[in-house]
Design a protein around this motif. Sequence first.
Motif, PDB file in Angstrom:
ATOM      1  N   ASN A 115       0.860  -1.182   0.000  1.00 12.01           N
ATOM      2  CA  ASN A 115       0.000   0.000   0.000  1.00 12.01           C
ATOM      3  C   ASN A 115       0.898   1.233   0.000  1.00 12.01           C
ATOM      4  O   ASN A 115       1.310   1.725   1.047  1.00 12.01           O
ATOM      5  CB  ASN A 115      -0.916  -0.007   1.223  1.00 12.01           C
ATOM      6  N   THR A 117       0.282   4.309  -0.869  1.00  9.72           N
ATOM      7  CA  THR A 117      -0.331   5.535  -0.349  1.00  9.72           C
ATOM      8  C   THR A 117      -0.150   5.628   1.155  1.00  9.72           C
ATOM      9  O   THR A 117       0.240   6.673   1.688  1.00  9.72           O
ATOM     10  CB  THR A 117      -1.824   5.580  -0.695  1.00  9.72           C
ATOM     11  N   THR A 181       1.219   9.090  -7.946  1.00  9.24           N
ATOM     12  CA  THR A 181       0.622   7.985  -8.706  1.00  9.24           C
ATOM     13  C   THR A 181       0.135   6.821  -7.844  1.00  9.24           C
ATOM     14  O   THR A 181      -0.467   5.885  -8.372  1.00  9.24           O
ATOM     15  CB  THR A 181       1.647   7.435  -9.719  1.00  9.24           C
ATOM     16  N   THR A 183      -1.742   4.203  -5.441  1.00  6.90           N
ATOM     17  CA  THR A 183      -3.133   3.798  -5.211  1.00  6.90           C
ATOM     18  C   THR A 183      -3.215   3.124  -3.850  1.00  6.90           C
ATOM     19  O   THR A 183      -2.205   2.769  -3.250  1.00  6.90           O
ATOM     20  CB  THR A 183      -3.610   2.824  -6.293  1.00  6.90           C
ATOM     21  N   SER A 185      -5.888   2.875  -0.099  1.00  9.74           N
ATOM     22  CA  SER A 185      -6.474   3.784   0.885  1.00  9.74           C
ATOM     23  C   SER A 185      -5.618   3.837   2.138  1.00  9.74           C
ATOM     24  O   SER A 185      -4.893   2.896   2.457  1.00  9.74           O
ATOM     25  CB  SER A 185      -7.890   3.330   1.243  1.00  9.74           C
TER      26      SER A 185
END
Length: 494
Positions: A115, A117, A181, A183, A185
């Motif tokens: 992840n 992000t 860029t 992705t 959550s």
Amino acid sequence: MKRLSIFIAFVLFGIFILVNGCTKKFDALNVNPNAATVVPATNILGSGIIAVANTQFSERLDIYYAGSYSGHLAAIGLGDYEYRVDINNSMWEGMYIAMTKLVDAANVANTKENNQTLYAAALTLKAYAAQKTTDMWGKIPYSQAFELNGKSVLYPVYDEQSAVYAAILAELKTAADIFKTATGSIGVGDFIFNGDVSKWRKFCNSVRLRVAIRMSIIDPATATSVIAEILGDPGSYPVMTANTDNAYFWYPGVTPYTELWYNRVGFTSGTYKDQYRMNDVLISTLKSNNDPRLPVYALPNTWGVYNGYKFGPTQISDTTNNGNNVSGIGTRFGNNPAGFSPFMNSAEVSFIQAEAYARNLVPGNAQAAYTNGINLSLSENGIAATDIANYLAQPEVSWNGGVTTNLQKIYIQKWISLFKQSVEAWSEARRTDVPLMTNISSTSGYGLRHNRPPFRMAYADEEKSLNINFPTDVVETDIFWGTQMWWDTRTNIH
């Protein structure tokens, strides 16, 4: 004797059963089925956010220590520059516990959850916490500080503050580029932006600006390069521009999840819960320009007027410094159980831009950025547009007005906007010497030997005694003075 023999026999029999019995499922039988085996990165991030807030915005650091050093707050009748080993140790430990959690969150997000992000968010907040930590102590363990498990580093070296700043900027740059860029959550652990990635991007680049402007006098080339990259490409590197972007941690307001200042200074029926009050430096500054934030930041004293606590040789005998005469902390900041801990606000970002433009570090409209910063700060505090306009017309507030230079105006307005961010306000005062503070607390027993508030926090005693790499070249004069921060270029101060 017979009973003792029987007891020994039972013990030996039990040991025999344990050793020789079936052990294939022994581990499984001794595992708590309710214990978490894998903690999601978002949960660790949330724990890290709380850890940062609990140290940076606690009563001891944010009100008592840095609150006094910054000229914003004071403690009536106490040693405002008091040194207590346990409290000092806890502040050091608190920042390293917070950073360790954020390192763990970043590692889990990156290596186990893929992840990116969340990884960038954890890296951003870890860099934010590192900036706060090094600005409190100077040299700190950083490059080796989080390698106990991987490389078994028991005694991390202390990095020069310039090296820590370089590392922070590199981490923030990495996070900023990932955010473009990435992705995925951020999840339920995001107690600051509730999963809004666009706001994390702005926060990341805004912290980069903060770090760059802080070092801009001592290392203008590096600072200018960072500022130019961010402000020259807002599409790739957006920053905070509105109060909706503010990085604030809001509390639920239900016991035990109530705001930290409220827990100590909140009042009922007009009765103060504690000795913490407003500092004369801030109150006088607000009063001198008819600042409409005065009744928001402060409460009138018992006689209905605004008065700040005055440091200096006569502070204890000064009758205007007693509890009835000194203003308390305003309701928005000190008496709201569902209040906030301000990690960063958009007004600061505008003032950073104004300074960068005014000093010609990068091209831009300094006046517009300055005016925007004032508008953001006042509107956040509930000030009406007409009152903002009147304030901007004050001679010592208006651009090119009065006798104060425009750069000094930027510095003082930024310092005012940092109320409740005491470490940051203290850092700005140390960097710029604005406002000029020469009345030093007399209650510490050594404060009167100095002509400025403290330069640094004292290192934790346990660090001095346990880390063999503790830097012996750092001077701690009267605990809180001595070696200045790397970016503190002031001269003739002691």
